[in-house]
Design a protein around this motif. Structure first.
Motif, PDB file in Angstrom:
ATOM      1  N   PRO A  33     -11.603 -27.456  -1.466  1.00 43.68           N
ATOM      2  CA  PRO A  33     -12.691 -27.563  -0.490  1.00 43.68           C
ATOM      3  C   PRO A  33     -13.004 -29.021  -0.151  1.00 43.68           C
ATOM      4  CG  PRO A  33     -13.536 -26.968  -2.654  1.00 43.68           C
ATOM      5  CD  PRO A  33     -12.045 -26.870  -2.726  1.00 43.68           C
ATOM      6  N   GLY A  34     -13.240 -29.267   1.149  1.00 43.77           N
ATOM      7  CA  GLY A  34     -13.621 -30.603   1.582  1.00 43.77           C
ATOM      8  C   GLY A  34     -12.429 -31.533   1.741  1.00 43.77           C
ATOM      9  N   ASP A  35     -12.711 -32.765   2.142  1.00 41.24           N
ATOM     10  CA  ASP A  35     -11.728 -33.823   2.237  1.00 41.24           C
ATOM     11  C   ASP A  35     -12.457 -35.136   1.995  1.00 41.24           C
ATOM     12  OD1 ASP A  35     -12.911 -34.731   4.757  1.00 41.24           O
ATOM     13  OD2 ASP A  35     -11.952 -32.991   5.669  1.00 41.24           O
ATOM     14  N   TYR A  36     -11.756 -36.246   2.147  1.00 49.01           N
ATOM     15  CA  TYR A  36     -12.370 -37.536   1.832  1.00 49.01           C
ATOM     16  C   TYR A  36     -13.641 -37.769   2.651  1.00 49.01           C
ATOM     17  CZ  TYR A  36     -12.838 -42.531   0.955  1.00 49.01           C
ATOM     18  OH  TYR A  36     -13.322 -43.763   0.592  1.00 49.01           O
ATOM     19  N   LEU A  37     -13.552 -37.535   3.971  1.00 49.40           N
ATOM     20  CA  LEU A  37     -14.700 -37.799   4.845  1.00 49.40           C
ATOM     21  C   LEU A  37     -15.833 -36.813   4.603  1.00 49.40           C
ATOM     22  CD1 LEU A  37     -12.936 -38.751   8.210  1.00 49.40           C
ATOM     23  CD2 LEU A  37     -14.085 -40.266   6.591  1.00 49.40           C
ATOM     24  N   SER A  38     -15.504 -35.545   4.396  1.00 50.77           N
ATOM     25  CA  SER A  38     -16.550 -34.546   4.121  1.00 50.77           C
ATOM     26  C   SER A  38     -17.302 -34.889   2.845  1.00 50.77           C
ATOM     27  CB  SER A  38     -15.932 -33.151   3.999  1.00 50.77           C
ATOM     28  OG  SER A  38     -15.313 -32.767   5.208  1.00 50.77           O
ATOM     29  N   GLU A  57     -18.718 -39.235  10.672  1.00 54.36           N
ATOM     30  CA  GLU A  57     -18.562 -38.179  11.681  1.00 54.36           C
ATOM     31  C   GLU A  57     -17.675 -38.647  12.821  1.00 54.36           C
ATOM     32  OE1 GLU A  57     -19.318 -35.184  11.542  1.00 54.36           O
ATOM     33  OE2 GLU A  57     -21.070 -34.855  10.266  1.00 54.36           O
ATOM     34  N   PHE A  58     -17.838 -39.908  13.206  1.00 58.80           N
ATOM     35  CA  PHE A  58     -16.993 -40.475  14.260  1.00 58.80           C
ATOM     36  C   PHE A  58     -15.522 -40.463  13.840  1.00 58.80           C
ATOM     37  CE2 PHE A  58     -14.716 -44.272  15.768  1.00 58.80           C
ATOM     38  CZ  PHE A  58     -14.688 -44.003  17.131  1.00 58.80           C
ATOM     39  N   LEU A  59     -15.243 -40.828  12.591  1.00 58.07           N
ATOM     40  CA  LEU A  59     -13.864 -40.833  12.095  1.00 58.07           C
ATOM     41  C   LEU A  59     -13.286 -39.416  12.050  1.00 58.07           C
ATOM     42  CD1 LEU A  59     -14.072 -43.469   9.205  1.00 58.07           C
ATOM     43  CD2 LEU A  59     -12.900 -43.710  11.402  1.00 58.07           C
ATOM     44  N   ARG A  60     -14.106 -38.428  11.717  1.00 52.05           N
ATOM     45  CA  ARG A  60     -13.634 -37.041  11.712  1.00 52.05           C
ATOM     46  C   ARG A  60     -13.163 -36.626  13.099  1.00 52.05           C
ATOM     47  NH1 ARG A  60     -14.281 -33.315   7.966  1.00 52.05           N
ATOM     48  NH2 ARG A  60     -14.615 -31.697   9.525  1.00 52.05           N
ATOM     49  N   GLN A  61     -13.903 -37.011  14.121  1.00 53.47           N
ATOM     50  CA  GLN A  61     -13.504 -36.694  15.497  1.00 53.47           C
ATOM     51  C   GLN A  61     -12.310 -37.539  15.935  1.00 53.47           C
ATOM     52  OE1 GLN A  61     -16.970 -37.149  17.962  1.00 53.47           O
ATOM     53  NE2 GLN A  61     -18.199 -35.660  16.809  1.00 53.47           N
ATOM     54  N   GLU A  62     -12.312 -38.808  15.498  1.00 51.77           N
ATOM     55  CA  GLU A  62     -11.244 -39.729  15.879  1.00 51.77           C
ATOM     56  C   GLU A  62      -9.888 -39.253  15.387  1.00 51.77           C
ATOM     57  OE1 GLU A  62     -10.166 -43.608  17.610  1.00 51.77           O
ATOM     58  OE2 GLU A  62     -11.784 -42.152  17.853  1.00 51.77           O
ATOM     59  N   ASP A  66     -12.187 -32.420  12.720  1.00 43.84           N
ATOM     60  CA  ASP A  66     -13.231 -31.445  13.032  1.00 43.84           C
ATOM     61  C   ASP A  66     -12.668 -30.217  13.733  1.00 43.84           C
ATOM     62  OD1 ASP A  66     -12.495 -32.972  15.230  1.00 43.84           O
ATOM     63  OD2 ASP A  66     -14.474 -32.825  16.180  1.00 43.84           O
ATOM     64  N   ARG A  67     -11.343 -30.181  13.894  1.00 40.93           N
ATOM     65  CA  ARG A  67     -10.688 -29.067  14.595  1.00 40.93           C
ATOM     66  C   ARG A  67     -10.143 -28.060  13.596  1.00 40.93           C
ATOM     67  NH1 ARG A  67      -7.513 -31.761  19.777  1.00 40.93           N
ATOM     68  NH2 ARG A  67      -9.034 -33.409  20.212  1.00 40.93           N
ATOM     69  N   PRO A  68      -9.756 -26.862  14.079  1.00 36.49           N
ATOM     70  CA  PRO A  68      -9.149 -25.868  13.178  1.00 36.49           C
ATOM     71  C   PRO A  68      -7.904 -26.427  12.497  1.00 36.49           C
ATOM     72  CG  PRO A  68      -9.706 -24.871  15.285  1.00 36.49           C
ATOM     73  CD  PRO A  68      -9.926 -26.341  15.446  1.00 36.49           C
ATOM     74  N   LEU A  69      -7.565 -25.851  11.343  1.00 39.19           N
ATOM     75  CA  LEU A  69      -6.472 -26.385  10.525  1.00 39.19           C
ATOM     76  C   LEU A  69      -5.146 -26.386  11.269  1.00 39.19           C
ATOM     77  CD1 LEU A  69      -5.824 -27.480   7.711  1.00 39.19           C
ATOM     78  CD2 LEU A  69      -5.296 -25.130   6.996  1.00 39.19           C
ATOM     79  N   TRP A  70      -4.858 -25.343  12.045  1.00 40.83           N
ATOM     80  CA  TRP A  70      -3.575 -25.279  12.740  1.00 40.83           C
ATOM     81  C   TRP A  70      -3.470 -26.368  13.802  1.00 40.83           C
ATOM     82  CZ3 TRP A  70      -3.313 -24.337  18.014  1.00 40.83           C
ATOM     83  CH2 TRP A  70      -4.465 -23.825  18.620  1.00 40.83           C
ATOM     84  N   GLN A  71      -4.581 -26.695  14.440  1.00 37.43           N
ATOM     85  CA  GLN A  71      -4.563 -27.790  15.411  1.00 37.43           C
ATOM     86  C   GLN A  71      -4.376 -29.139  14.710  1.00 37.43           C
ATOM     87  OE1 GLN A  71      -7.753 -27.890  18.251  1.00 37.43           O
ATOM     88  NE2 GLN A  71      -7.588 -25.726  18.761  1.00 37.43           N
ATOM     89  N   GLN A  72      -5.030 -29.293  13.556  1.00 37.70           N
ATOM     90  CA  GLN A  72      -4.858 -30.531  12.788  1.00 37.70           C
ATOM     91  C   GLN A  72      -3.385 -30.741  12.439  1.00 37.70           C
ATOM     92  OE1 GLN A  72      -7.479 -31.122   9.401  1.00 37.70           O
ATOM     93  NE2 GLN A  72      -9.012 -29.751  10.299  1.00 37.70           N
ATOM     94  N   TYR A  73      -2.702 -29.663  12.032  1.00 33.97           N
ATOM     95  CA  TYR A  73      -1.291 -29.768  11.668  1.00 33.97           C
ATOM     96  C   TYR A  73      -0.443 -30.191  12.857  1.00 33.97           C
ATOM     97  CZ  TYR A  73       3.502 -28.384  10.800  1.00 33.97           C
ATOM     98  OH  TYR A  73       4.875 -28.387  10.711  1.00 33.97           O
ATOM     99  N   LEU A  74      -0.638 -29.532  14.005  1.00 33.41           N
ATOM    100  CA  LEU A  74       0.160 -29.852  15.187  1.00 33.41           C
ATOM    101  C   LEU A  74      -0.062 -31.293  15.645  1.00 33.41           C
ATOM    102  CD1 LEU A  74      -0.253 -26.542  17.268  1.00 33.41           C
ATOM    103  CD2 LEU A  74       1.714 -27.271  15.903  1.00 33.41           C
ATOM    104  N   ILE A  75      -1.300 -31.753  15.556  1.00 37.49           N
ATOM    105  CA  ILE A  75      -1.597 -33.139  15.943  1.00 37.49           C
ATOM    106  C   ILE A  75      -0.993 -34.110  14.939  1.00 37.49           C
ATOM    107  CG2 ILE A  75      -3.472 -34.818  16.248  1.00 37.49           C
ATOM    108  CD1 ILE A  75      -5.202 -32.464  17.271  1.00 37.49           C
ATOM    109  N   TRP A  76      -1.093 -33.789  13.635  1.00 35.49           N
ATOM    110  CA  TRP A  76      -0.521 -34.654  12.584  1.00 35.49           C
ATOM    111  C   TRP A  76       0.987 -34.795  12.741  1.00 35.49           C
ATOM    112  CZ3 TRP A  76       2.128 -32.613   7.957  1.00 35.49           C
ATOM    113  CH2 TRP A  76       2.494 -33.620   7.072  1.00 35.49           C
TER     114      TRP A  76
END
Length: 342
Positions: A33-38, A57-62, A66-76
């Protein structure tokens, strides 16, 4: 042509496997659960530091956290556009380390080649020690040579790497004037490669190479001895001897080639196993490899840093497996490409 088709097939299989591995790595890293920023946001809110919360919060958006996990993966990975367009692994953008507040590429750039250098040196040590001793022990079975090599092998397997590192750390410096800690003299850090810098690196490599490679060499020596003894007891060996073939030529031409197959296959797992197994040794000896970096990243849930290091280790595994498959195909004519003869 058959070899070329096999190599191309294995290469694309490697890419597909790497894609699957990247999904698994990303999912596993996000399981806790969570991550560094959370975690940081929760701590800042508990202490009433609203300005720090806004920055986190700005870094999370940057970084699209703050997006769903599948979107985070595709962007990463760089398969989908993020806040800055397509900027993922396949575009050469490795992300940001929140723990060290630096780009991942800048943080691990020097550590990557040092990691590969240390572990390649350890692998060369493993093969240079294990192969001659294993063959000699099998060829001179139940003699003082066999018993001595077995004794050395058991010591290598029984001695913990970190303990061996501490012993050599002290006695190597005291009696052999070997440098203590690190992989180069501090004055060469950040400097371009030169003859003096390479000489410093090679001298600093002596103890890490011996420490990291000892257990692997001992295990490989024992396996090679057992496999070779098994082959030497087979009927085709007696036939070769009956035809008058010399012992050395017979040994090299037939049983050694067959007994050597598992050790060619080991290339695929030996390098990443040494990378992951040398983390404690790297901490003890103060080596600037990715082992301590990975340990810190996992403890702090630094997403992009830990994901990149794990992807790097996975890539080493797959490249090693590809090399071992190609070498096995060349070494053993019984291997059929695609499961059928051409």
């Amino acid at each position: 042509m058959a070899m070329l088709r096999f190599a191309v097939f294995r290469f694309f299989t490697m890419l597909a496997t790497l894609l699957v591995v990247s999904v698994l790595i990303f999912i596993i890293i996000n399981l806790p659960p969570g991550d560094y920023l959370s975690n940081q946001i929760n701590e800042l809110r508990a202490t009433g530091q609203s300005s720090g919360v806004a920055k986190a919060e700005f870094l999370r958006q940057e970084y699209a956290l703050d997006r769903p996990l599948w979107q985070q993966y595709l962007i990463w990975m760089g398969f989908a556009p993020g806040p800055h367009g397509f900027s993922g692994l396949i575009q050469g953008e490795f992300g940001w380390s929140f723990e060290f507040d630096r780009p991942v590429a800048e943080l691990v750039g020097g550590a990557l080649w040092l990691t590969v250098l240390v572990n390649l040196a350890a692998i060369m040590f493993v093969y240079m020690v294990a192969l001659p001793l294993g063959v000699l022990a099998a060829a001179r079975a139940k003699t003082w040579v066999d018993y001595t090599s077995a004794f050395l092998g058991y010591i290598g397997l029984a001695t913990p790497n970190f303990l061996l590192a501490l012993i050599l750390f002290y006695y190597g410096n005291r009696y052999l004037d070997l440098p203590i800690g690190g992989l180069m003299d501090p004055r060469f850090e950040g400097e371009p490669m030169s003859f003096e810098k390479m000489k410093s690196v090679l001298i600093h490599l002596i103890i890490p190479t011996f420490v990291i490679g000892t257990s692997g060499a001992a295990a490989m020596m024992q396996r090679l001895r057992a496999n070779l003894l098994d082959e030497l007891g087979k009927p085709y060996v007696e036939t070769a001897r009956a035809k008058g073939m010399s012992e050395t030529r017979m040994l090299v031409k037939y049983p050694l080639r067959v007994a050597f197959n598992p050790f060619v296959a080991d290339i695929g797992t030996l390098l990443p196993a040494m990378v992951s197994g040398s983390v404690l040794v790297s901490v003890v000896l103060g080596l600037q490899t990715i082992g301590p970096v990975l340990l810190t990243a996992l403890k702090s849930q630094d997403l992009f840093l830990s994901a990149f290091v794990l992807m790097f280790v996975a890539l080493l595994t797959l490249i090693g497996t590809l090399i071992s498959d190609l070498l096995l195909a060349l070494l053993d004519p019984r291997i059929r490409f695609g499961g059928r003869s051409s």
